[in-house]
Structures are given as C-alpha cells and as structure tokens.
Design a protein around this motif. Sequence first.
Motif, mmCIF file in Angstrom:
data_model
loop_
_atom_site.group_PDB
_atom_site.id
_atom_site.type_symbol
_atom_site.label_atom_id
_atom_site.label_comp_id
_atom_site.label_asym_id
_atom_site.label_seq_id
_atom_site.Cartn_x
_atom_site.Cartn_y
_atom_site.Cartn_z
ATOM 1 N N MET A 1 6.924 -16.140 -5.952
ATOM 2 C CA MET A 1 8.243 -15.454 -6.137
ATOM 3 C C MET A 1 7.780 -13.961 -6.604
ATOM 4 N N GLY A 2 6.757 -14.010 -7.425
ATOM 5 C CA GLY A 2 6.325 -12.821 -7.994
ATOM 6 C C GLY A 2 6.213 -11.696 -7.106
ATOM 7 N N HIS A 3 5.743 -12.058 -5.874
ATOM 8 C CA HIS A 3 5.366 -10.970 -4.761
ATOM 9 C C HIS A 3 6.653 -10.286 -4.235
ATOM 10 N N GLY A 4 7.849 -11.167 -4.693
ATOM 11 C CA GLY A 4 9.037 -10.604 -4.071
ATOM 12 C C GLY A 4 9.790 -9.793 -5.108
ATOM 13 N N GLY A 5 9.308 -9.467 -6.220
ATOM 14 C CA GLY A 5 9.910 -9.127 -7.367
ATOM 15 C C GLY A 5 10.142 -7.413 -7.668
ATOM 16 N N GLY A 6 9.674 -6.727 -6.877
ATOM 17 C CA GLY A 6 9.415 -5.307 -6.930
ATOM 18 C C GLY A 6 8.477 -4.563 -8.102
ATOM 19 N N GLY A 7 7.757 -5.546 -8.491
ATOM 20 C CA GLY A 7 6.603 -5.168 -9.728
ATOM 21 C C GLY A 7 5.181 -5.106 -9.006
ATOM 22 N N ALA A 8 4.336 -5.281 -10.132
ATOM 23 C CA ALA A 8 2.894 -5.034 -9.524
ATOM 24 C C ALA A 8 2.391 -5.856 -8.506
ATOM 25 N N MET A 9 2.912 -6.995 -8.337
ATOM 26 C CA MET A 9 2.671 -8.181 -7.572
ATOM 27 C C MET A 9 3.280 -7.784 -6.172
ATOM 28 N N SER A 10 4.224 -7.149 -6.302
ATOM 29 C CA SER A 10 4.927 -6.476 -4.856
ATOM 30 C C SER A 10 4.148 -5.562 -4.296
ATOM 31 N N ALA A 11 3.611 -4.525 -5.440
ATOM 32 C CA ALA A 11 2.730 -3.242 -4.680
ATOM 33 C C ALA A 11 1.529 -3.945 -4.293
ATOM 34 N N GLU A 12 0.960 -4.881 -4.900
ATOM 35 C CA GLU A 12 -0.183 -5.267 -4.649
ATOM 36 C C GLU A 12 -0.168 -5.910 -3.008
ATOM 37 N N LEU A 13 0.981 -6.284 -2.768
ATOM 38 C CA LEU A 13 0.980 -7.055 -1.397
ATOM 39 C C LEU A 13 1.276 -6.138 -0.289
ATOM 40 N N VAL A 14 1.827 -5.004 -0.750
ATOM 41 C CA VAL A 14 2.106 -3.764 0.199
ATOM 42 C C VAL A 14 0.685 -3.284 0.361
ATOM 43 N N ASP A 15 0.244 -2.696 -0.786
ATOM 44 C CA ASP A 15 -0.884 -2.022 -0.660
ATOM 45 C C ASP A 15 -2.233 -2.625 0.114
ATOM 46 N N HIS A 16 -2.395 -3.754 -0.005
ATOM 47 C CA HIS A 16 -3.604 -4.644 0.443
ATOM 48 C C HIS A 16 -3.197 -5.535 1.505
ATOM 49 N N VAL A 17 -2.168 -5.583 1.898
ATOM 50 C CA VAL A 17 -1.725 -6.440 3.034
ATOM 51 C C VAL A 17 -1.076 -5.552 4.234
ATOM 52 N N PHE A 18 0.190 -5.228 3.722
ATOM 53 C CA PHE A 18 1.130 -4.556 4.839
ATOM 54 C C PHE A 18 0.537 -3.173 5.176
ATOM 55 N N ALA A 19 0.231 -2.383 4.222
ATOM 56 C CA ALA A 19 0.094 -0.860 4.588
ATOM 57 C C ALA A 19 -1.299 -0.700 5.408
ATOM 58 N N PRO A 20 -2.193 -1.587 4.938
ATOM 59 C CA PRO A 20 -3.697 -1.431 5.917
ATOM 60 C C PRO A 20 -3.237 -2.059 7.495
ATOM 61 N N ALA A 21 -2.327 -2.970 7.498
ATOM 62 C CA ALA A 21 -2.114 -3.588 8.639
ATOM 63 C C ALA A 21 -1.307 -2.711 9.737
ATOM 64 N N PHE A 22 -0.447 -2.115 8.902
ATOM 65 C CA PHE A 22 0.448 -1.202 9.798
ATOM 66 C C PHE A 22 0.132 0.269 10.083
ATOM 67 N N GLY A 23 -0.507 0.603 8.821
ATOM 68 C CA GLY A 23 -0.873 2.163 9.021
ATOM 69 C C GLY A 23 0.229 3.105 8.964
ATOM 70 N N GLY A 24 -0.022 4.292 9.425
ATOM 71 C CA GLY A 24 0.952 5.304 9.830
ATOM 72 C C GLY A 24 1.113 6.347 8.523
ATOM 73 N N GLU A 25 1.436 7.794 8.860
ATOM 74 C CA GLU A 25 1.774 8.625 7.876
ATOM 75 C C GLU A 25 3.042 8.534 7.288
ATOM 76 N N VAL A 26 3.814 8.134 8.115
ATOM 77 C CA VAL A 26 5.526 7.743 7.586
ATOM 78 C C VAL A 26 5.494 6.845 6.497
ATOM 79 N N LEU A 27 4.862 5.769 7.086
ATOM 80 C CA LEU A 27 4.685 4.487 6.117
ATOM 81 C C LEU A 27 4.168 4.862 4.875
ATOM 82 N N SER A 28 3.056 5.743 4.726
ATOM 83 C CA SER A 28 2.455 6.122 3.405
ATOM 84 C C SER A 28 3.555 6.924 2.413
ATOM 85 N N GLN A 29 4.583 7.125 2.834
ATOM 86 C CA GLN A 29 5.601 7.556 1.838
ATOM 87 C C GLN A 29 5.939 6.601 0.851
ATOM 88 N N LEU A 30 6.194 5.459 1.364
ATOM 89 C CA LEU A 30 6.553 4.407 0.564
ATOM 90 C C LEU A 30 7.669 4.676 -0.456
#
Length: 329
Positions: A1-30
């Motif tokens: 549940m913590g990974h969906g809370g908008g805090g450090a755990m959410s940022a970790e999920l995005v930075d280490h899983v989703f962003a590397p998988a999807f890539g792209g300059e536009v996505l990097s704006q976050l």
Amino acid sequence: MGHGGGGAMSAELVDHVFAPAFGGEVLSQLGDSAAISLGGVRLAFSTDSFVVRPLFFPGGSIGDLAVNGTVNDLAMSGARTAYLSCGFILEEGVGMSVVARVAEALGAAARAADVEVATGDTKVVEAGHGDGIFINTAGIGLIPAGVDLRPQRVVPGDVVIVSGAIGVHGMAIMSVREGLEFGVDLESDCAALGGLVEAMLAAAPDLHVLRDPTRGGLAAALNEIAVAAGVGVVIQERSVPVPPAVANACAILGLDPLYVANEGKLVAFVPREHADAVLAAMRSHPLGAGATVIGEAVQAHPGIVVARTGLGGTRVVDLPIGEQLPRIC
C-alpha cells in the motif's frame, strides 16, 4: 500500500521500475501532466486512476474526483482541459443504481469544469476482485503560449503560496470511513482548479511552478519541487492554513496535516516581484479566497524542506515514506 501513497516508496517504484522500462524524454518530466508538442501545438496530457473508499463522502464522490483530479493535473501545466476519457472497472454485484449515481456525479463535474467526456471503456471483474467501482480518466488540453510551468524554473527568492486550507479532503474521508465524530462536519475540498489557474496566469504569466498537493499532501509537493529544482524551501509553520477541525482531528489520530491529501488546493512558486499580484488574483477567485504566503525558496540546504515553528525552532519536513491515509483518491 505504501507504494501507492505518493511518497518515497512511490518515487522508488517509478524511478527504479517504470521509468527505466518506459524511457522517453517526455516521461522524464515526471510532472502532474506531460507537456507535449503535436502538430505545432503545445498540449498537456495526463491520466489518473481513482480507488477512493467510500465511493461517496461529504463534499463529493469518486465521480467528482475522477474529473477534478485529472483537470487539476492538467491545470498545473497551465492548460485548459478540453477532453477526458473515462474507464469504469466495476465489481460484479455492484448495484446499477450506485453506478448510475457515480456516472451522474461524474457528468455533472465535467459540465461544471466545462470539459467533455469524449470516449470511454467499461470492464467488469468477478466479485471479490474489486471494490465496487474503480475509475480511470485521462485528459488533454491546450497550454497557452508563453506559459512554462515546471520545477526546474524555481530559483532562490521565489515566494511559496498555498491557495487555501489544507488537509480537509483527507480528514473528510477518514471521518466517514472510520465513523469518527470530530464535533464538526468536515467536507472535502474537491474542486476543479482550472479557473483559478487562469486568473493567476492573467495576473502573472511567468509563474514558475504549480502543484496540487494530493497524495502525500503539501509536504510531498514541496519536497518534489525542492529536489527537482535543486533549491531549499523554508515555510513558516504558523502561516500554513490548517483549519481548527483538521488540526484537532489530526491531533486525535496522530497525523501531521502537512502530509494529509487535498483535492481542491494548489501550491505555487512565484517570482517575488509578481507575488502580490498573484496573491490578489487568487483571493479574488472563490477557490483562492484563502490564499496565503507560507514561505520561500532559498539557496541553502538544496532539496530539503524546513519548517520554522512557532517556538522559534526549525524542523525538517521529509518526503513521506508511504501514505498516512490510503485509498483517499
């Protein structure tokens, strides 16, 4: 549940899983929404999913959230939302009258925000594999010429303004979810902020960044901006507008209002020379009547948010790890 809370755990999920998988300059704006160029036109594009429990709460419903949440994400790029998509995921057994009530609320919120639901989708999952109704909305809107809202533009000396009382939405949800009585009725601040943003941009087109402090609250929004901009942020704790009912409810539950979600408020970083004009424009709009200067961006302690307390001390306002109140949007 913590990974969906908008805090450090959410940022970790995005930075280490989703962003590397999807890539792209536009996505990097976050950002709250992506600023894209298509056919020579600047657009803002965003998507959001809503899993709030309960479906109906004082001041709104999941239908209102599904519209206002996406409209507000686009507004934080300065865009006026034009069209929304809407996907309903229904759990087997949910009453048709409940679905109709949510759909009517969603339609009314779209009309109030002057946007059109242009396309959609419906899926049904087996009983026990959902929670009544989940909704996803995506939206698209035009970004006016000359508007460039992003945290990288924040510089030391920028004034931090919040549009009104914080923590109301999260406490309203908690009161009905847990059956708590705080001695006063709390209603969600859920609202579409497009008109307020337009008024602000009319007063000063050179705003630096806007954020709506939803999951993780004001603390998460300020930390995200401080890190992205490479500046420190200092807020005056006594200047942060926390209604007595919210403060008392948080005290009972052991929560910090700075971390409680909002659904109809924004925080702005404004060049100091434009701060008075922007503040006046906000206060002249119904959704910004309680606008208040709460602090400033500073050169010291880059990436760190500090609150000056009423007793003259200071405390670090960290990015939350998870979410104090899950399933509030």
